[in-house]
Design a protein around this motif. Sequence first.
Motif, PDB file in Angstrom:
ATOM      1  N   ILE A  79       3.491  15.130 -18.939  1.00 41.14           N
ATOM      2  CA  ILE A  79       2.972  15.290 -17.573  1.00 41.14           C
ATOM      3  C   ILE A  79       1.830  14.306 -17.329  1.00 41.14           C
ATOM      4  O   ILE A  79       1.741  13.694 -16.263  1.00 41.14           O
ATOM      5  CB  ILE A  79       2.529  16.744 -17.331  1.00 41.14           C
ATOM      6  CG1 ILE A  79       3.742  17.664 -17.342  1.00 41.14           C
ATOM      7  CG2 ILE A  79       1.776  16.877 -16.013  1.00 41.14           C
ATOM      8  CD1 ILE A  79       3.396  19.132 -17.373  1.00 41.14           C
ATOM      9  N   ASP A  80       0.955  14.124 -18.325  1.00 41.37           N
ATOM     10  CA  ASP A  80      -0.145  13.161 -18.186  1.00 41.37           C
ATOM     11  C   ASP A  80       0.384  11.745 -17.977  1.00 41.37           C
ATOM     12  O   ASP A  80      -0.093  11.012 -17.104  1.00 41.37           O
ATOM     13  CB  ASP A  80      -1.043  13.201 -19.416  1.00 41.37           C
ATOM     14  CG  ASP A  80      -1.871  14.470 -19.493  1.00 41.37           C
ATOM     15  OD1 ASP A  80      -2.029  15.145 -18.458  1.00 41.37           O
ATOM     16  OD2 ASP A  80      -2.341  14.787 -20.610  1.00 41.37           O
ATOM     17  N   LYS A  85       1.678   7.046 -14.356  1.00 41.44           N
ATOM     18  CA  LYS A  85       2.655   6.127 -13.777  1.00 41.44           C
ATOM     19  C   LYS A  85       2.743   6.306 -12.264  1.00 41.44           C
ATOM     20  O   LYS A  85       2.787   5.332 -11.506  1.00 41.44           O
ATOM     21  CB  LYS A  85       4.040   6.364 -14.381  1.00 41.44           C
ATOM     22  CG  LYS A  85       4.203   5.928 -15.801  1.00 41.44           C
ATOM     23  CD  LYS A  85       5.623   6.240 -16.256  1.00 41.44           C
ATOM     24  CE  LYS A  85       5.835   5.991 -17.716  1.00 41.44           C
ATOM     25  NZ  LYS A  85       7.219   6.325 -18.121  1.00 41.44           N
ATOM     26  N   LEU A  86       2.770   7.551 -11.838  1.00 40.73           N
ATOM     27  CA  LEU A  86       2.878   7.850 -10.413  1.00 40.73           C
ATOM     28  C   LEU A  86       1.649   7.358  -9.655  1.00 40.73           C
ATOM     29  O   LEU A  86       1.775   6.811  -8.561  1.00 40.73           O
ATOM     30  CB  LEU A  86       3.064   9.351 -10.208  1.00 40.73           C
ATOM     31  CG  LEU A  86       3.249   9.823  -8.783  1.00 40.73           C
ATOM     32  CD1 LEU A  86       4.564   9.299  -8.227  1.00 40.73           C
ATOM     33  CD2 LEU A  86       3.208  11.327  -8.716  1.00 40.73           C
ATOM     34  N   ASP A  87       0.489   7.519 -10.235  1.00 41.72           N
ATOM     35  CA  ASP A  87      -0.753   7.076  -9.602  1.00 41.72           C
ATOM     36  C   ASP A  87      -0.738   5.565  -9.393  1.00 41.72           C
ATOM     37  O   ASP A  87      -1.120   5.076  -8.328  1.00 41.72           O
ATOM     38  CB  ASP A  87      -1.939   7.507 -10.454  1.00 41.72           C
ATOM     39  CG  ASP A  87      -3.252   7.396  -9.711  1.00 41.72           C
ATOM     40  OD1 ASP A  87      -3.260   7.608  -8.484  1.00 41.72           O
ATOM     41  OD2 ASP A  87      -4.272   7.114 -10.358  1.00 41.72           O
ATOM     42  N   ARG A  88      -0.293   4.829 -10.402  1.00 43.67           N
ATOM     43  CA  ARG A  88      -0.217   3.367 -10.262  1.00 43.67           C
ATOM     44  C   ARG A  88       0.749   2.976  -9.146  1.00 43.67           C
ATOM     45  O   ARG A  88       0.462   2.066  -8.360  1.00 43.67           O
ATOM     46  CB  ARG A  88       0.212   2.726 -11.576  1.00 43.67           C
ATOM     47  CG  ARG A  88      -0.881   2.673 -12.616  1.00 43.67           C
ATOM     48  CD  ARG A  88      -0.503   1.770 -13.771  1.00 43.67           C
ATOM     49  NE  ARG A  88       0.717   2.173 -14.433  1.00 43.67           N
ATOM     50  CZ  ARG A  88       0.798   2.968 -15.495  1.00 43.67           C
ATOM     51  NH1 ARG A  88      -0.307   3.462 -16.016  1.00 43.67           N
ATOM     52  NH2 ARG A  88       1.954   3.263 -16.050  1.00 43.67           N
ATOM     53  N   GLN A  89       1.893   3.638  -9.068  1.00 39.81           N
ATOM     54  CA  GLN A  89       2.872   3.286  -8.033  1.00 39.81           C
ATOM     55  C   GLN A  89       2.380   3.658  -6.630  1.00 39.81           C
ATOM     56  O   GLN A  89       2.615   2.922  -5.676  1.00 39.81           O
ATOM     57  CB  GLN A  89       4.205   3.963  -8.319  1.00 39.81           C
ATOM     58  CG  GLN A  89       4.951   3.339  -9.458  1.00 39.81           C
ATOM     59  CD  GLN A  89       6.371   3.836  -9.545  1.00 39.81           C
ATOM     60  OE1 GLN A  89       6.880   4.489  -8.648  1.00 39.81           O
ATOM     61  NE2 GLN A  89       7.013   3.527 -10.654  1.00 39.81           N
ATOM     62  N   VAL A  90       1.683   4.775  -6.506  1.00 38.89           N
ATOM     63  CA  VAL A  90       1.168   5.184  -5.202  1.00 38.89           C
ATOM     64  C   VAL A  90       0.078   4.228  -4.737  1.00 38.89           C
ATOM     65  O   VAL A  90       0.036   3.839  -3.563  1.00 38.89           O
ATOM     66  CB  VAL A  90       0.656   6.647  -5.253  1.00 38.89           C
ATOM     67  CG1 VAL A  90      -0.186   6.983  -4.042  1.00 38.89           C
ATOM     68  CG2 VAL A  90       1.823   7.601  -5.366  1.00 38.89           C
ATOM     69  N   ILE A  91      -0.801   3.812  -5.634  1.00 38.28           N
ATOM     70  CA  ILE A  91      -1.849   2.855  -5.267  1.00 38.28           C
ATOM     71  C   ILE A  91      -1.227   1.520  -4.865  1.00 38.28           C
ATOM     72  O   ILE A  91      -1.657   0.887  -3.896  1.00 38.28           O
ATOM     73  CB  ILE A  91      -2.859   2.695  -6.416  1.00 38.28           C
ATOM     74  CG1 ILE A  91      -3.687   3.970  -6.547  1.00 38.28           C
ATOM     75  CG2 ILE A  91      -3.765   1.494  -6.191  1.00 38.28           C
ATOM     76  CD1 ILE A  91      -4.587   3.995  -7.756  1.00 38.28           C
ATOM     77  N   LYS A  92      -0.192   1.091  -5.579  1.00 46.23           N
ATOM     78  CA  LYS A  92       0.498  -0.156  -5.245  1.00 46.23           C
ATOM     79  C   LYS A  92       1.145  -0.052  -3.866  1.00 46.23           C
ATOM     80  O   LYS A  92       1.062  -0.980  -3.050  1.00 46.23           O
ATOM     81  CB  LYS A  92       1.556  -0.452  -6.304  1.00 46.23           C
ATOM     82  CG  LYS A  92       2.270  -1.751  -6.127  1.00 46.23           C
ATOM     83  CD  LYS A  92       3.237  -1.966  -7.271  1.00 46.23           C
ATOM     84  CE  LYS A  92       4.043  -3.227  -7.085  1.00 46.23           C
ATOM     85  NZ  LYS A  92       5.011  -3.418  -8.169  1.00 46.23           N
ATOM     86  N   HIS A  93       1.763   1.075  -3.569  1.00 49.06           N
ATOM     87  CA  HIS A  93       2.379   1.284  -2.255  1.00 49.06           C
ATOM     88  C   HIS A  93       1.316   1.323  -1.162  1.00 49.06           C
ATOM     89  O   HIS A  93       1.514   0.757  -0.079  1.00 49.06           O
ATOM     90  CB  HIS A  93       3.190   2.582  -2.255  1.00 49.06           C
ATOM     91  CG  HIS A  93       3.739   2.941  -0.910  1.00 49.06           C
ATOM     92  ND1 HIS A  93       4.733   2.224  -0.301  1.00 49.06           N
ATOM     93  CD2 HIS A  93       3.413   3.929  -0.045  1.00 49.06           C
ATOM     94  CE1 HIS A  93       5.008   2.756   0.871  1.00 49.06           C
ATOM     95  NE2 HIS A  93       4.214   3.801   1.049  1.00 49.06           N
ATOM     96  N   LYS A  94       0.196   1.966  -1.437  1.00 42.70           N
ATOM     97  CA  LYS A  94      -0.883   2.045  -0.449  1.00 42.70           C
ATOM     98  C   LYS A  94      -1.429   0.654  -0.137  1.00 42.70           C
ATOM     99  O   LYS A  94      -1.703   0.335   1.024  1.00 42.70           O
ATOM    100  CB  LYS A  94      -1.992   2.944  -0.976  1.00 42.70           C
ATOM    101  CG  LYS A  94      -3.138   3.132  -0.020  1.00 42.70           C
ATOM    102  CD  LYS A  94      -4.189   4.031  -0.615  1.00 42.70           C
ATOM    103  CE  LYS A  94      -5.386   4.156   0.288  1.00 42.70           C
ATOM    104  NZ  LYS A  94      -6.417   5.011  -0.289  1.00 42.70           N
ATOM    105  N   ASP A  95      -1.576  -0.189  -1.162  1.00 42.20           N
ATOM    106  CA  ASP A  95      -2.055  -1.553  -0.936  1.00 42.20           C
ATOM    107  C   ASP A  95      -1.068  -2.353  -0.094  1.00 42.20           C
ATOM    108  O   ASP A  95      -1.461  -3.144   0.756  1.00 42.20           O
ATOM    109  CB  ASP A  95      -2.294  -2.261  -2.261  1.00 42.20           C
ATOM    110  CG  ASP A  95      -3.520  -1.730  -2.986  1.00 42.20           C
ATOM    111  OD1 ASP A  95      -4.350  -1.057  -2.337  1.00 42.20           O
ATOM    112  OD2 ASP A  95      -3.638  -1.966  -4.201  1.00 42.20           O
TER     113      ASP A  95
END
Length: 116
Positions: A79-80, A85-95
């Motif tokens: 889960i960690d 991984k999800l956090d990195r992808q969400v930040i990339k999408h937000k940028d």
Amino acid sequence: MNFKLSGHHLEITQPLREYVETKLERVIRHFDQVIGVSVLLTVDNQTEKDKRQRAEINLHLKGKDIFVESHHEDLYAAIDALVDKLDRQVIKHKDKVQNHDRVALKYQATADEARL
């Protein structure tokens, strides 16, 4: 936000549910346009004991769906890794959505005049 947590060959206990929810708060803090979250926790009956626990998530954002999965011998570690991984992808999408590297038209016109 719709939140769905399910388990295959695994009973979802209250501490496990709270752990997943607290980890996902970090992702929602970075990007608040989350429509739905679907988390699947699985215990595979493989002969390999090192990657037996699996966690996967399908995050439905405004304009995009993100799917991430992670394998590990410990479900909490899976889960960690999944949330990282999800956090990195969400930040990339937000940028990509915000895209601050564009030059405003009023500044672009003065830059073109300065070159002449």
